[in-house]
Enzyme design. Structure first.
Site, short mmCIF file in Angstrom:
data_model
loop_
_atom_site.label_atom_id
_atom_site.label_comp_id
_atom_site.label_asym_id
_atom_site.label_seq_id
_atom_site.Cartn_x
_atom_site.Cartn_y
_atom_site.Cartn_z
N LYS A 1 0.84 -1.20 0.00
CA LYS A 1 0.00 0.00 0.00
C LYS A 1 0.87 1.25 0.00
O LYS A 1 1.53 1.56 0.99
CB LYS A 1 -0.94 0.05 1.21
CG LYS A 1 -2.01 1.15 1.00
CD LYS A 1 -2.63 1.68 2.26
CE LYS A 1 -1.81 2.74 2.94
NZ LYS A 1 -1.66 4.00 2.19
N GLY B 1 7.23 5.01 8.16
CA GLY B 1 6.44 6.23 8.31
C GLY B 1 6.65 6.84 9.67
O GLY B 1 7.72 6.69 10.28
N SER B 2 5.62 7.49 10.18
CA SER B 2 5.76 8.22 11.43
C SER B 2 5.81 7.27 12.63
O SER B 2 5.23 6.18 12.59
CB SER B 2 4.59 9.20 11.60
OG SER B 2 3.38 8.49 11.65
N THR B 3 6.47 7.71 13.69
CA THR B 3 6.54 6.92 14.91
C THR B 3 5.15 6.73 15.51
O THR B 3 4.82 5.66 16.03
CB THR B 3 7.51 7.59 15.90
OG1 THR B 3 8.84 7.44 15.36
CG2 THR B 3 7.48 6.95 17.28
N GLY C 1 3.52 4.07 13.64
CA GLY C 1 4.25 2.84 13.96
C GLY C 1 3.70 2.18 15.23
O GLY C 1 3.56 0.96 15.31
N GLU D 1 10.41 15.54 15.07
CA GLU D 1 10.73 15.36 13.65
C GLU D 1 9.92 16.37 12.85
O GLU D 1 8.70 16.35 12.89
CB GLU D 1 10.39 13.94 13.21
CG GLU D 1 10.73 13.70 11.77
CD GLU D 1 10.50 12.26 11.33
OE1 GLU D 1 9.37 11.76 11.45
OE2 GLU D 1 11.46 11.63 10.85
P1 NAI Z 1 2.10 8.44 8.23
O1 NAI Z 1 2.98 7.68 9.14
O2 NAI Z 1 0.70 8.73 8.67
O3 NAI Z 1 2.01 7.70 6.81
C1 NAI Z 1 2.88 6.70 6.34
C2 NAI Z 1 2.10 5.57 5.70
O4 NAI Z 1 1.28 4.96 6.69
C3 NAI Z 1 1.13 6.00 4.59
O5 NAI Z 1 1.10 4.99 3.59
C4 NAI Z 1 -0.20 6.04 5.31
O6 NAI Z 1 -1.29 5.82 4.43
C5 NAI Z 1 -0.06 4.88 6.27
N1 NAI Z 1 -0.91 4.94 7.46
C6 NAI Z 1 -1.34 6.05 8.12
N2 NAI Z 1 -2.10 5.69 9.18
C7 NAI Z 1 -2.16 4.34 9.18
C8 NAI Z 1 -2.79 3.38 10.02
N3 NAI Z 1 -3.54 3.75 11.07
N4 NAI Z 1 -2.62 2.07 9.74
C9 NAI Z 1 -1.87 1.68 8.71
N5 NAI Z 1 -1.26 2.54 7.87
C10 NAI Z 1 -1.41 3.85 8.10
O7 NAI Z 1 2.83 9.81 7.90
P2 NAI Z 1 2.16 11.18 7.37
O8 NAI Z 1 0.87 11.44 8.07
O9 NAI Z 1 2.14 11.12 5.90
O10 NAI Z 1 3.25 12.25 7.82
C11 NAI Z 1 3.21 12.83 9.13
C12 NAI Z 1 4.58 12.94 9.71
O11 NAI Z 1 5.13 11.66 9.87
C13 NAI Z 1 5.61 13.67 8.86
O12 NAI Z 1 5.55 15.04 9.06
C14 NAI Z 1 6.88 13.10 9.37
O13 NAI Z 1 7.32 13.76 10.52
C15 NAI Z 1 6.52 11.70 9.71
N6 NAI Z 1 6.92 10.77 8.63
C16 NAI Z 1 8.09 10.11 8.80
C17 NAI Z 1 8.54 9.27 7.80
C18 NAI Z 1 9.82 8.56 7.96
O14 NAI Z 1 10.24 7.85 7.05
N7 NAI Z 1 10.49 8.71 9.08
C19 NAI Z 1 7.81 9.11 6.53
C20 NAI Z 1 6.57 9.83 6.48
C21 NAI Z 1 6.17 10.64 7.51
#
Ligand code: NAI
Ligand code: MG
Length: 503
Positions: free
Chosen positions: A199, A252-254, A257, A405
């Site tokens: 996904k 993705g985000s902590t 996670g 972050e």
């Molecule tokens: P996110 O962690 O919400 O999204 C990453 C992935 O997780 C996307 O594919 C999203 O659809 C999926 N996702 C979101 N909620 C989920 C859930 N409950 N169950 C399963 N999958 C889910 O990150 P977002 O909202 O795009 O960005 C927010 C902040 O997160 C950013 O500002 C950044 O600080 C951090 N982030 C960190 C990343 C990293 O690689 N360290 C990558 C992306 C975001």
């Protein structure tokens, strides 16, 4: 700060091949078939440089995820994939690498358009990194063996281990490096004989959806890789909680996670997490500034800071502080800001209005509490989600800007004196994260002594944001569980079975 942005004629910037892909329908790839979401719903893809809608992709829900997981399960157990040996799997991975190499330009352009990141970057990093990982893991697929174990139990035994694929693997990736992260997570799973449901992030699904075509063309049997676009809270959560998924690989985000861990508890699926960071960089007084200035500036401004390992805090020895700060400020001011598809661009927009507003919110709060910006400090006026490259000095170590972050082009700088290296180490480690760090010095033994004291999955000396398919990558503390790349990635996707025979 002026942005030399053009009114992009997308078709011209993209070229005919990528344009054709952009305007063709974007569908889920399930069981080797192209399918709309079962509800028929779609949602928009926007160009972050303009805010304009450029395509629509399927808005999938849990029923679509169920179909994809069932397809991955069938492929794992009953299909030709289950009977293939490592050499055959390796050949498919290698063929996929070749197909991607032939289409490097198309994928690099599409990725730049979708993420907003400079095409200079996607050509330099995303495509070679994706191809390299497929080739590297193709090599491992014939080398996943067990061992024989000399046991001491009374009697005579032959005891040995084997590694089996862990099963159906869910891969959830974020928006910053969609294609490369999808491939980095999938390649070891496929080398190990697993099947995958991927996904992509809602903001940037174009290249991963299109990857389905290459997977089919390479000859992977139907159902080995399934790709479903949708939102995190629905499609993502359905995958994370699915009772027939054996392992999940989340990047993705902590915060999310943590939700993945909870959702995975139901059937105790194996969890791999690569999460956030607030990575420190330490510049000693004997650093080679010709190397350190561009190295440190790139560590935070590459991809506009939207990198999990971005160097977002730098500690600089007072003897070289002014020269280093002047150097990185000049670097920031010289960055060519523009549309990602422009070859000259070195700083594109952030991925979305939401992300731009999030970063702007941190900066506004910092400004309100008296933070001094050596350069930048605000969004760029005009359309698109552009943010000024920003360097904040003497930031309060309790401030959100310093602790959280940001995921934007924002660097916090602090200076230290001769007798303060212990304080620097303590401050560098004083974070919930532990993903990446760098040390800048020409002193060999100082470098390695410091490297031992930093609590992070990767410590780089005189470089930053270092990745290689053979080099384990991942985090301490709340930066994640497990290691991507190298053999540890293969281990993650295999179950170890011990077999013993009384002779
Ligand atoms: P996110 O962690 O919400 O999204 C990453 C992935 O997780 C996307 O594919 C999203 O659809 C999926 N996702 C979101 N909620 C989920 C859930 N409950 N169950 C399963 N999958 C889910 O990150 P977002 O909202 O795009 O960005 C927010 C902040 O997160 C950013 O500002 C950044 O600080 C951090 N982030 C960190 C990343 C990293 O690689 N360290 C990558 C992306 C975001
Ligand atoms: Mg989110």
């Amino acid at each position: 700060m002026t942005a030399s942005r053009m009114e992009p004629d997308l078709a011209t910037l993209l070229g005919p091949d990528a344009s054709a892909i952009l305007s063709a329908p974007h569908r889920n790839f399930i069981d080797g078939q192209w399918r709309d979401s079962l509800s028929g719903e779609t949602f928009p893809v926007t160009d972050p440089a303009t805010g304009q809608e450029i395509a629509r992709i399927p808005l999938s829900g849990s029923a679509d995820v169920d179909l994809a997981v069932a397809s991955a399960r069938r492929a794992l157990q009953d299909g030709p994939w289950a009977r293939m040996n490592g050499a055959e799997r390796g050949r498919l991975l290698w063929r996929l690498a070749d197909l991607l190499a032939q289409q490097t330009d198309v994928f690099a352009r599409l990725e730049a358009l979708d993420t907003g990141r400079p095409v200079f970057e996607t050509r330099l990093v995303d495509l070679p990194g994706s191809i390299g990982m497929l080739e590297y893991m193709a090599g491992w697929s014939t080398k996943i063996n067990g061992e024989s174990i000399p046991v001491s139990a009374p009697g005579t035994f032959h005891a040995y281990t084997e590694r089996e694929p862990v099963g159906v693997v869910a891969v959830i990736v974020p928006w910053n490096y969609p294609l490369e992260l999808a491939i980095w997570r999938m390649a070891p799973a496929l080398a190990a004989g697993c099947t995958v449901v991927l996904k992509p992030a809602e903001q940037t699904a174009l290249t991963t959806l299109h990857l389905g075509r290459l997977i089919a063309e390479a000859g992977f049997p139907s159902g080995v890789v399934n790709i479903v676009s949708g939102e995190g809270e629905t499609a993502g959560a359905a995958l994370a909680g699915h009772g027939d998924v054996n392992a999940i690989s989340f990047t993705g985000s902590t915060q999310v996670g943590r939700e993945i861990i909870r959702a995975a508890a139901g059937n105790m699926k194996r969890v791999f997490l690569e999460l956030g960071g607030k990575s420190p960089m330490i510049v000693l007084d004997d650093a080679d500034l010709e190397q350190a200035v561009p190295g440190i500036a790139s560590a935070i401004f590459f991809s506009a800071g939207q990198v999990c390992t971005a160097g977002s805090r730098v500690f600089v020895h007072e003897r070289i502080y002014d020269r280093l700060l002047d150097g990185i400020v000049a670097f920031a001011r010289n960055l060519e800001i523009g549309h990602g598809l422009n070859d000259a661009t070195r700083l594109g927009p952030l991925v979305s209005a939401e992300q731009r507003d999030r970063v702007a919110g941190y900066l506004a709060e910092a400004a309100r509490t008296g933070t001094h910006f050596a350069t930048g400090g605000a969004p760029v006026d005009g359309p698109g989600y552009f943010m000024q490259p920003t360097i904040a000095v003497d930031v309060d170590p309790q401030a959100a800007l310093y602790r959280e972050e940001i995921f934007g082009p924002v660097l916090c700088v602090r200076r230290f004196g001769d007798d303060q290296i212990d304080d620097v180490v303590r401050m560098a480690n004083d974070t919930i994260y532990g993903l990446h760090a760098s040390i800048w010095t020409t002193g060999l033994s100082r470098a390695h002594t410091l490297a031992r004291r930093i609590k992070a999955g990767n410590v780089c000396i005189n470089t930053h944001n270092f990745f290689d398919p053979a080099f384990p990558m991942g985090g301490f503390k709340q930066s994640g569980w497990g290691r991507a790349a190298g053999f540890p990635a293969i281990e993650h996707y295999t179950e170890l079975k011990g077999i013993v025979a009384r002779l």
